[in-house]
Design an enzyme around this catalytic site. Structure first.
Site, PDB file in Angstrom:
ATOM      1  N   LYS A 207       8.925  -5.713  11.364  1.00  0.00           N
ATOM      2  CA  LYS A 207       9.142  -4.424  12.040  1.00  0.00           C
ATOM      3  C   LYS A 207      10.221  -4.559  13.117  1.00  0.00           C
ATOM      4  CE  LYS A 207       4.321  -3.209  11.158  1.00  0.00           C
ATOM      5  NZ  LYS A 207       2.942  -3.326  11.656  1.00  0.00           N
ATOM      6  N   GLY A 304      -3.293   2.771   9.262  1.00  0.00           N
ATOM      7  CA  GLY A 304      -4.338   3.689   8.824  1.00  0.00           C
ATOM      8  C   GLY A 304      -3.755   4.757   7.921  1.00  0.00           C
TER       9      GLY A 304
HETATM   10  P1  NAP Z   1      -2.917  -0.825  -0.630  1.00  0.00           P
HETATM   11  O1  NAP Z   1      -4.047  -0.052  -0.079  1.00  0.00           O
HETATM   12  O2  NAP Z   1      -3.125  -2.224  -1.036  1.00  0.00           O
HETATM   13  O3  NAP Z   1      -2.355   0.007  -1.864  1.00  0.00           O
HETATM   14  C1  NAP Z   1      -1.329  -0.477  -2.668  1.00  0.00           C
HETATM   15  C2  NAP Z   1      -1.207   0.449  -3.862  1.00  0.00           C
HETATM   16  O4  NAP Z   1      -0.110   0.038  -4.651  1.00  0.00           O
HETATM   17  C3  NAP Z   1      -2.436   0.455  -4.763  1.00  0.00           C
HETATM   18  O5  NAP Z   1      -2.748   1.763  -5.164  1.00  0.00           O
HETATM   19  C4  NAP Z   1      -2.005  -0.383  -5.971  1.00  0.00           C
HETATM   20  O6  NAP Z   1      -2.612   0.010  -7.183  1.00  0.00           O
HETATM   21  C5  NAP Z   1      -0.527  -0.057  -6.001  1.00  0.00           C
HETATM   22  N1  NAP Z   1       0.228  -1.096  -6.678  1.00  0.00           N
HETATM   23  C6  NAP Z   1       0.343  -2.394  -6.329  1.00  0.00           C
HETATM   24  N2  NAP Z   1       1.107  -3.036  -7.218  1.00  0.00           N
HETATM   25  C7  NAP Z   1       1.488  -2.119  -8.145  1.00  0.00           C
HETATM   26  C8  NAP Z   1       2.253  -2.171  -9.323  1.00  0.00           C
HETATM   27  N3  NAP Z   1       2.779  -3.314  -9.746  1.00  0.00           N
HETATM   28  N4  NAP Z   1       2.426  -1.043 -10.007  1.00  0.00           N
HETATM   29  C9  NAP Z   1       1.876   0.126  -9.616  1.00  0.00           C
HETATM   30  N5  NAP Z   1       1.135   0.225  -8.492  1.00  0.00           N
HETATM   31  C10 NAP Z   1       0.932  -0.892  -7.788  1.00  0.00           C
HETATM   32  O7  NAP Z   1      -1.674  -0.830   0.397  1.00  0.00           O
HETATM   33  P2  NAP Z   1      -1.417   0.159   1.614  1.00  0.00           P
HETATM   34  O8  NAP Z   1      -2.224  -0.296   2.776  1.00  0.00           O
HETATM   35  O9  NAP Z   1      -1.527   1.548   1.163  1.00  0.00           O
HETATM   36  O10 NAP Z   1       0.089  -0.215   1.976  1.00  0.00           O
HETATM   37  C11 NAP Z   1       1.166   0.241   1.199  1.00  0.00           C
HETATM   38  C12 NAP Z   1       2.469  -0.067   1.898  1.00  0.00           C
HETATM   39  O11 NAP Z   1       2.475   0.580   3.167  1.00  0.00           O
HETATM   40  C13 NAP Z   1       2.704  -1.541   2.205  1.00  0.00           C
HETATM   41  O12 NAP Z   1       4.087  -1.823   2.139  1.00  0.00           O
HETATM   42  C14 NAP Z   1       2.224  -1.683   3.643  1.00  0.00           C
HETATM   43  O13 NAP Z   1       2.810  -2.753   4.326  1.00  0.00           O
HETATM   44  C15 NAP Z   1       2.683  -0.369   4.201  1.00  0.00           C
HETATM   45  N6  NAP Z   1       1.955   0.075   5.383  1.00  0.00           N
HETATM   46  C16 NAP Z   1       0.605   0.151   5.339  1.00  0.00           C
HETATM   47  C17 NAP Z   1      -0.079   0.595   6.457  1.00  0.00           C
HETATM   48  C18 NAP Z   1      -1.562   0.738   6.468  1.00  0.00           C
HETATM   49  O14 NAP Z   1      -2.115   1.149   7.488  1.00  0.00           O
HETATM   50  N7  NAP Z   1      -2.255   0.435   5.369  1.00  0.00           N
HETATM   51  C19 NAP Z   1       0.640   0.936   7.632  1.00  0.00           C
HETATM   52  C20 NAP Z   1       2.041   0.864   7.624  1.00  0.00           C
HETATM   53  C21 NAP Z   1       2.685   0.430   6.494  1.00  0.00           C
HETATM   54  P3  NAP Z   1      -4.198  -0.104  -7.422  1.00  0.00           P
HETATM   55  O15 NAP Z   1      -4.827   0.843  -6.455  1.00  0.00           O
HETATM   56  O16 NAP Z   1      -4.402   0.360  -8.831  1.00  0.00           O
HETATM   57  O17 NAP Z   1      -4.562  -1.526  -7.201  1.00  0.00           O
HETATM   58  N1  HSE Z   2      -1.328  -5.153   9.277  1.00  0.00           N
HETATM   59  C1  HSE Z   2      -0.614  -4.151   9.998  1.00  0.00           C
HETATM   60  C2  HSE Z   2      -1.174  -4.076  11.420  1.00  0.00           C
HETATM   61  C3  HSE Z   2      -0.728  -2.827   9.276  1.00  0.00           C
HETATM   62  O1  HSE Z   2      -2.229  -4.662  11.695  1.00  0.00           O
HETATM   63  O2  HSE Z   2      -0.561  -3.472  12.284  1.00  0.00           O
HETATM   64  C4  HSE Z   2       0.307  -1.832   9.678  1.00  0.00           C
HETATM   65  O3  HSE Z   2       1.591  -2.254   9.426  1.00  0.00           O
END
Ligand code: NAP
Ligand code: HSE
Length: 431
Positions: A207, A304
């Site tokens: 980041k 989140g």
């Molecule tokens: P997540 O809950 O693990 O979800 C990932 C999704 O991507 C799942 O639906 C998964 O499918 C899908 N996926 C993974 N590989 C795939 C493939 N080869 N083809 C098609 N779909 C695929 O992740 P997330 O927390 O939503 O995070 C997503 C992104 O946002 C990441 O880059 C993360 O760093 C970023 N981010 C997340 C947060 C947060 O709070 N979670 C905050 C800021 C940024 P399945 O469901 O079928 O397994």
């Molecule tokens: N793992 C990250 C955190 C998620 O704890 O801030 C959001 O980027």
């Protein structure tokens, strides 16, 4: 009514489902603000049979995110799968090549490939937006690229990993050791699948490298971020720091110095009564300093479903409104190759060590410090429970010292014959 903006959503996890929920819940509000409807036409994830907290019945399904990126009925490709290579990179490249704009929450992808992707996007006349990739729901990319566009940015600082801030504040508030709180964080589902991305400082370093590129007009250079995680922060140091009026934070700092671009994500002591020192739990805070505006402090949810999807949709709305900015705030071809600073700016340091409690021990350590050119500002001897009776725990606070001098002094301590175990050194950051 103008034609709808059509979204292809790759990833239906925490962020992806949040995007679906906002698009469905706020369809009217979004259409009114964007001047046109915004609709999802197709989605992709790995497992079609998985039960998700959203109605996906109206959307086409693609198993392959690259195929989704190329669909004729997709104008904007939203990548919320994660991973810095593999499907995230392939599908983002495919989307740009097929003439789509891209919105992503993926800091790892951009930290590793941001410059190449920005060049590809801009040569194809497309945009990549990534508000959600840094500090979740906090509109920090917009603040830097738009609100502070007329400033020379002097420094970017922040707590950008909520999991680390949760662990450090929980250790402090409950008096618990790192290992116990790390396990709690795992049980609560806070940790990334690879926990080292969080506690190793890598996620926050990704980041910081993105903010740094925008702030200083340089190509993203994650490889030059000095990284140190929180795994060695002990409850003893948290407590001693608190007694001295400090908190320990995993703090990111980026600034241009006469010696080059300094980017670091390391544990630091910050004043307890500063906004950064008071930050609790999983919240993020980013501090931006501009020559005209002074200091801006942004605080909010860094992760989140709702907060992150909020940021994704803010980018989508900008695209729907016809707002098209260079990926890193100026054309990618004009971004300078960074000249990394070889070492961090001098700062005061907190040093803690156990010494044999015998005459001359302190003097020997003070001599090592003096010979390394380090001046002592404060010294205190601590009665530390659990420490052997014939040992004394001492804490030094130094005047400003170069990191290399601190490291040199540390390397000389063992030869004194009075050091027990290892000395701990933590930078004290003026915030
Ligand atoms: P997540 O809950 O693990 O979800 C990932 C999704 O991507 C799942 O639906 C998964 O499918 C899908 N996926 C993974 N590989 C795939 C493939 N080869 N083809 C098609 N779909 C695929 O992740 P997330 O927390 O939503 O995070 C997503 C992104 O946002 C990441 O880059 C993360 O760093 C970023 N981010 C997340 C947060 C947060 O709070 N979670 C905050 C800021 C940024 P399945 O469901 O079928 O397994
Ligand atoms: N793992 C990250 C955190 C998620 O704890 O801030 C959001 O980027």
């Amino acid at each position: 009514m103008p034609a709808p903006l059509r979204l292809g959503l790759a990833g239906l996890g925490t962020v992806g489902v949040g995007v679906v929920q906002i698009v469905q819940r706020h369809a009217d509000l979004i259409a009114a603000r964007a001047g046109r409807p915004v609709v999802i036409t197709a989605v992709s994830a790995r497992d079609r049979s998985k039960n998700r907290d959203a109605d996906l019945s109206g959307y086409a399904w693609e198993t392959d995110p690259v195929a989704l990126a190329r669909r004729d009925d997709v104008d904007v490709f939203i990548e919320v799968m994660g991973g810095h290579d593999g499907p995230a990179k392939a599908s983002t490249e495919a989307a740009l090549a097929a003439g789509k704009d891209v919105v992503t929450a993926n800091k790892a992808l951009l930290a590793h490939h941001g410059h190449a992707l920005a060049l590809a996007a801009e040569s194809a006349g497309r945009v990549i937006r990534f508000e959600a990739a840094v500090a979740g729901g906090i509109p920090v990319i917009k603040a830097l690229t738009e609100g502070l566009a007329a400033n020379r940015i002097k420094r970017v600082m922040g707590v950008m990993n909520g999991t680390c801030n949760y662990i450090l504040t929980r250790m402090q508030n409950a008096g618990l050791p790192y290992e116990t709180v790390f396990e709690e964080a795992r049980q609560l589902g806070y940790l990334e699948a690879d926990p080292n991305l969080d506690v190793g400082g890598i996620d926050a370093g990704h980041k910081l490298s993105l903010l740094s590129a925008i702030a200083f007009g340089t190509q993203v250079s994650f490889d030059h971020v000095e990284l140190e995680g929180i795994g060695n922060v002990s409850i003893d140091d948290i407590n001693h720091a608190a007694e001295m009026g400090y908190r320990i934070k995993l703090l990111g700092v980026a600034q241009e110095t006469g010696r080059g671009l300094e980017q670091r994500m390391t544990p630091c002591l910050v004043p307890a009564d500063s906004p950064l020192g008071q930050l609790q739990g999983g919240t993020n805070m980013v501090v931006l300093e501009g020559d005209a505006v002074g200091q801006i402090v942004l605080r909010g949810a860094g992760a989140g479903s709702g907060p992150t999807a909020s940021a994704v949709m803010a980018d989508v709305l900008d695209i729907a409104r016809g707002i098209r900015l260079p990926v890193f705030g100026q054309p990618a071809a004009t971004l300078r190759a960074p000249v990394p600073a070889k070492s961090a700016t001098p700062a005061p340091y907190y040093l803690r060590m156990a010494l044999l409690d015998k005459p001359g021990a302190l003097a020997k350590i003070a001599t090592c410090l003096g010979e390394a050119g380090i001046s002592i500002d404060q010294m205190r001897q601590i009665n530390q429970p659990g420490e052997a009776d014939d040992n004394a725990v001492v804490i030094f606070v130094t005047h400003k010292a170069a990191p290399a001098d601190i490291a040199h002094a540390q390397s000389q301590f063992p030869a004194t014959g009075v050091l027990v175990g290892q000395a701990v050194a933590i930078r004290i950051e003026a915030v």
